[in-house]
Design a protein around this motif. Sequence first.
Motif, PDB file in Angstrom:
ATOM      1  N   PRO A 185      65.122  32.959  65.553  1.00 15.56           N
ATOM      2  CA  PRO A 185      66.409  32.640  65.460  1.00 15.56           C
ATOM      3  C   PRO A 185      67.541  33.443  66.536  1.00 15.56           C
ATOM      4  N   ASP A 186      66.567  34.660  67.110  1.00 14.39           N
ATOM      5  CA  ASP A 186      67.446  35.102  68.169  1.00 14.39           C
ATOM      6  C   ASP A 186      67.175  34.551  69.530  1.00 14.39           C
ATOM      7  N   MET A 187      66.785  33.481  69.537  1.00 11.09           N
ATOM      8  CA  MET A 187      66.449  32.713  71.111  1.00 11.09           C
ATOM      9  C   MET A 187      67.640  32.235  71.447  1.00 11.09           C
ATOM     10  N   SER A 188      68.146  32.231  72.591  1.00  7.36           N
ATOM     11  CA  SER A 188      69.467  31.950  73.422  1.00  7.36           C
ATOM     12  C   SER A 188      69.747  30.530  73.031  1.00  7.36           C
ATOM     13  N   GLN A 189      69.003  29.623  72.637  1.00  4.23           N
ATOM     14  CA  GLN A 189      69.169  28.429  72.469  1.00  4.23           C
ATOM     15  C   GLN A 189      69.506  28.140  70.813  1.00  4.23           C
ATOM     16  N   CYS A 190      69.407  29.049  70.007  1.00  8.93           N
ATOM     17  CA  CYS A 190      69.548  28.867  68.793  1.00  8.93           C
ATOM     18  C   CYS A 190      71.089  29.107  67.869  1.00  8.93           C
ATOM     19  N   PRO A 191      71.890  29.547  68.610  1.00 12.01           N
ATOM     20  CA  PRO A 191      73.306  29.749  67.926  1.00 12.01           C
ATOM     21  C   PRO A 191      73.608  28.543  67.177  1.00 12.01           C
ATOM     22  N   PRO A 192      73.751  27.354  67.963  1.00 10.30           N
ATOM     23  CA  PRO A 192      74.212  26.166  67.026  1.00 10.30           C
ATOM     24  C   PRO A 192      73.330  25.975  65.692  1.00 10.30           C
ATOM     25  N   PHE A 193      71.993  26.164  65.811  1.00 10.60           N
ATOM     26  CA  PHE A 193      71.307  25.674  64.758  1.00 10.60           C
ATOM     27  C   PHE A 193      71.647  26.885  63.535  1.00 10.60           C
ATOM     28  N   ASN A 194      71.672  28.044  64.014  1.00 13.99           N
ATOM     29  CA  ASN A 194      71.993  29.177  63.060  1.00 13.99           C
ATOM     30  C   ASN A 194      73.591  28.910  62.311  1.00 13.99           C
ATOM     31  N   ALA A 195      74.342  28.242  63.217  1.00 16.19           N
ATOM     32  CA  ALA A 195      75.821  27.994  62.752  1.00 16.19           C
ATOM     33  C   ALA A 195      75.610  26.842  61.794  1.00 16.19           C
ATOM     34  N   MET A 196      74.902  25.923  61.999  1.00 20.60           N
ATOM     35  CA  MET A 196      74.963  24.890  61.253  1.00 20.60           C
ATOM     36  C   MET A 196      74.261  25.052  59.818  1.00 20.60           C
ATOM     37  N   CYS A 197      73.240  26.008  59.877  1.00 17.26           N
ATOM     38  CA  CYS A 197      72.634  26.532  58.739  1.00 17.26           C
ATOM     39  C   CYS A 197      73.354  27.520  57.870  1.00 17.26           C
ATOM     40  N   LYS A 198      74.197  28.361  58.544  1.00 14.83           N
ATOM     41  CA  LYS A 198      75.061  29.002  57.790  1.00 14.83           C
ATOM     42  C   LYS A 198      76.208  28.361  57.308  1.00 14.83           C
ATOM     43  N   ASN A 199      76.762  27.386  57.610  1.00 12.90           N
ATOM     44  CA  ASN A 199      77.763  26.427  57.118  1.00 12.90           C
ATOM     45  C   ASN A 199      77.059  25.646  56.003  1.00 12.90           C
TER      46      ASN A 199
END
Length: 270
Positions: A185-199
């Motif tokens: 999850p810490d890869m630079s490309q993953c914040p949009p994925f992490n945000a979608m899943c958090k939400n």
Amino acid sequence: MRSTTVLLAIASLAATVLAHGGEDHGAASSPCLTNPANATCSTYTFDTAALNKDVDAICSVSSFLPGCSLSTSCRADPSLPQSQCHPLTVLATLCTAPEDKNLTATSCATSYNAYCGATSVIPQCKNQTAFPGLPSGKIVTGTVYSICLDMPGMKGCSICPAPDATGYSKCDEVKAWSDLCLDMPDMSQCPPFNAMCKNTAFGPFCDASYKAPVNNGTAPGGNGTASPSPSTPTPTGGSGNGSGAMALTSSLSMTAVLTVVVAGISSMVL
Ligand SMILES: *[C@@H]1O[C@H](CO)[C@@H](O)[C@H](O)[C@H]1NC(C)=O
Ligand SMILES: *[C@@H]1O[C@H](CO)[C@@H](O)[C@H](O)[C@H]1NC(C)=O
Ligand SMILES: *[C@@H]1O[C@H](CO)[C@@H](O)[C@H](O)[C@H]1NC(C)=O
Ligand SMILES: *[C@@H]1O[C@H](CO)[C@@H](O)[C@H](O)[C@H]1NC(C)=O
Ligand SMILES: *[C@@H]1O[C@H](CO)[C@@H](O)[C@H](O)[C@H]1NC(C)=O
Ligand SMILES: *[C@@H]1O[C@H](CO)[C@@H](O)[C@H](O)[C@H]1NC(C)=O
């Protein structure tokens, strides 16, 4: 007399054609599907079977789109929430993804855009909006491509072939994206994925241990009710025998096509 008959014939033919305009809404056909701004449409509710047909019209051709992965996941597990799985949400997800319009515009013009345009007063159009944070197929393809250029050995890189000349990987793109970003999850490309899943906390995309229920014969998904599955990956990398995830050699020619997409992702991330 004769001209009246002819006119009637033409009118009824026109009505038939209109009623079938692109999609067959069958008995559920309503003026609200063609004139959703009419005040009487403020109490209209969609027929879910008709909406599923609209989804299928897109997914039978472009099963690799994220909205089609959503559809498949939702149909396999009736316990998932309607806020995320209602077929209008699935259709909205497909029809509002800006970078996928080349693939969806024709179908959406006679479905989602017709019933849920700006002037529509149908309440579900306001309720059942696109799945939050699920990007277009172009963006997901670009994200997976970007990660797999950086880290070709990752397991998730064997799920999808390299993007083709249209800029899409013809595979379950969301599965690849999810596998990769759940893995690191810490890869630079993953914040949009992490945000979608958090939400959303949507199990099929966000929980590595999620399993769809086994079809008991009661669940839809086993007997031809599911949309064409995008989950038949055609791995070209072979997992882990060094043949190169995503067939990077052949995808070098894709670099130009995807530069814009990858640049877009980078700017989203930065
Ligand atoms: C709204 O729909 C009703 C019922 O179909 C119809 O009678 C009426 O003429 C429509 N109004 C407008 C402004 O189109
Ligand atoms: C849509 O297709 C046209 C022609 O095939 C292409 O030039 C254009 O870049 C495509 N648009 C997107 C958003 O992919
Ligand atoms: C739309 O939202 C209202 C209010 O939150 C809710 O009562 C209703 O059930 C929703 N409709 C759908 C189709 O989700
Ligand atoms: C699924 O299909 C099989 C074979 O066609 C049939 O025997 C079974 O009854 C079907 N189950 C449901 C729930 O429709
Ligand atoms: C399958 O059957 C089990 C036991 O009867 C039940 O608990 C479960 O909810 C069923 N799953 C579905 C998807 O119907
Ligand atoms: C990679 O794995 C695939 C499938 O397992 C196999 O067909 C192929 O020969 C392997 N390639 C190499 C170079 O080992």
